[in-house]
Design an enzyme around this catalytic site. Structure first.
Site: not given
Ligand code: IPE
Ligand code: IPE
Ligand code: MG
Length: 255
Positions: A21, A38, A132
């Site tokens: 995240d 990303h 792995l």
């Molecule tokens: C969880 O992250 C999903 C992934 C990392 C793929 P999110 O960014 O979607 O989670 P919330 O919305 O902060 O709970």
């Molecule tokens: C995690 O990073 C990746 C996915 C959920 C696809 P985020 O896109 O949720 O990044 P933040 O949380 O908005 O910084």
């Molecule tokens: Mg996020």
């Protein structure tokens, strides 16, 4: 063998699960679109896989796209799908060469046929690899996993293969994603949030949780090493007392 070597291998997680995240915030800090974050996150994915290969960790499960992430702006979802497609074309052969078994977990039926076919091809190609187990959770939700298990169990009961009284934890466990792997010993979430966000709900019952404020694109081998050091300090009790655990050695298993 010196004591510290023994402890360091005994206290190594067999299976690490990561909520990757913070990509969006990483991009925002740089005044760039979220998709830029990303793209940058892919470097951390590679570093994590290399780290697991080098350290002899046998399973790694990465949360790449949750069942709730479809609700994001269409442009972001589109950019993510494009990235997945390109990454599959670019990385699968090399991972295969390293002996990585690639598996996608989640409801794959929601993806475009071109992407689904590549996912299936990657799984088929690397099926026999054993160095792995790399599991990538896409359109995955822990609640979906539970519903999916319940459906399969109901169907087995309906076919007369299973009696309701035979349904216990051991029986149910077989129907969840990754049933053939040990459950994650270590759960890591980057990006500062301290929540599970519908990742592996059943499988994380006794995982050790580590949260890092580092945003995913900046997560590297040093961060992973810190998570392993933290993990090595934990006493996993599974409901027993600390005294029982120390009398039984450092890795008591569930039941
Ligand atoms: C969880 O992250 C999903 C992934 C990392 C793929 P999110 O960014 O979607 O989670 P919330 O919305 O902060 O709970
Ligand atoms: C995690 O990073 C990746 C996915 C959920 C696809 P985020 O896109 O949720 O990044 P933040 O949380 O908005 O910084
Ligand atoms: Mg996020």
């Amino acid at each position: 063998m010196p004591d510290n070597v023994e402890i360091s291998t005994l206290r190594l997680p067999r299976h690490i699960a990561i909520v990757m995240d913070g990509n969006g915030r990483w991009a925002k800090q740089r005044h760039r679109p979220r998709s830029f974050g990303h793209r940058a996150g892919q470097k951390a994915v590679r570093a994590t896989i290399e780290f697991c290969l080098q350290r002899g960790i046998s399973a790694l499960t990465l949360f790449a796209f949750s069942s709730e992430n479809w609700q994001r702006p269409q442009s972001e979802v589109g950019a993510l799908m494009e990235l997945f497609l390109k990454a599959l074309d670019r990385e699968v052969d090399e991972l295969h060469g390293y002996g990585v078994r690639i598996r996608f977990i989640g409801d794959l039926s929601a993806f475009a046929p071109a992407l689904r076919e590549r996912m299936q091809a990657a799984m088929a190609k690397t099926f026999a690899n054993a160095k792995l187990a790399l599991n990538i959770a896409v359109n995955y939700g822990g609640r979906w996993d539970i519903v999916n298990a319940a459906r399969q169990i109901a169907a087995a009961v309906q076919r007369g293969e299973l009696a309701p009284t035979q349904i216990d934890e051991r029986c149910m466990a077989q129907f969840f994603c990754l049933a053939d792997l040990p459950p994650p010993d270590l759960f890591i979430r980057t990006g500062g949030e301290q929540r599970i966000s519908n990742f592996l709900l059943w499988q994380l019952a006794y995982s050790e949780l580590v949260f890092s404020d580092v945003l995913w694109p900046d997560y590297d081998a040093d961060c992973l090493q810190r998570a392993l050091d933290d993990f090595a300090q934990r006493e996993r009790r599974y409901g027993k007392t600390g005294d029982q655990v120390s009398a039984n050695g450092s890795r008591p298993e569930l039941k």
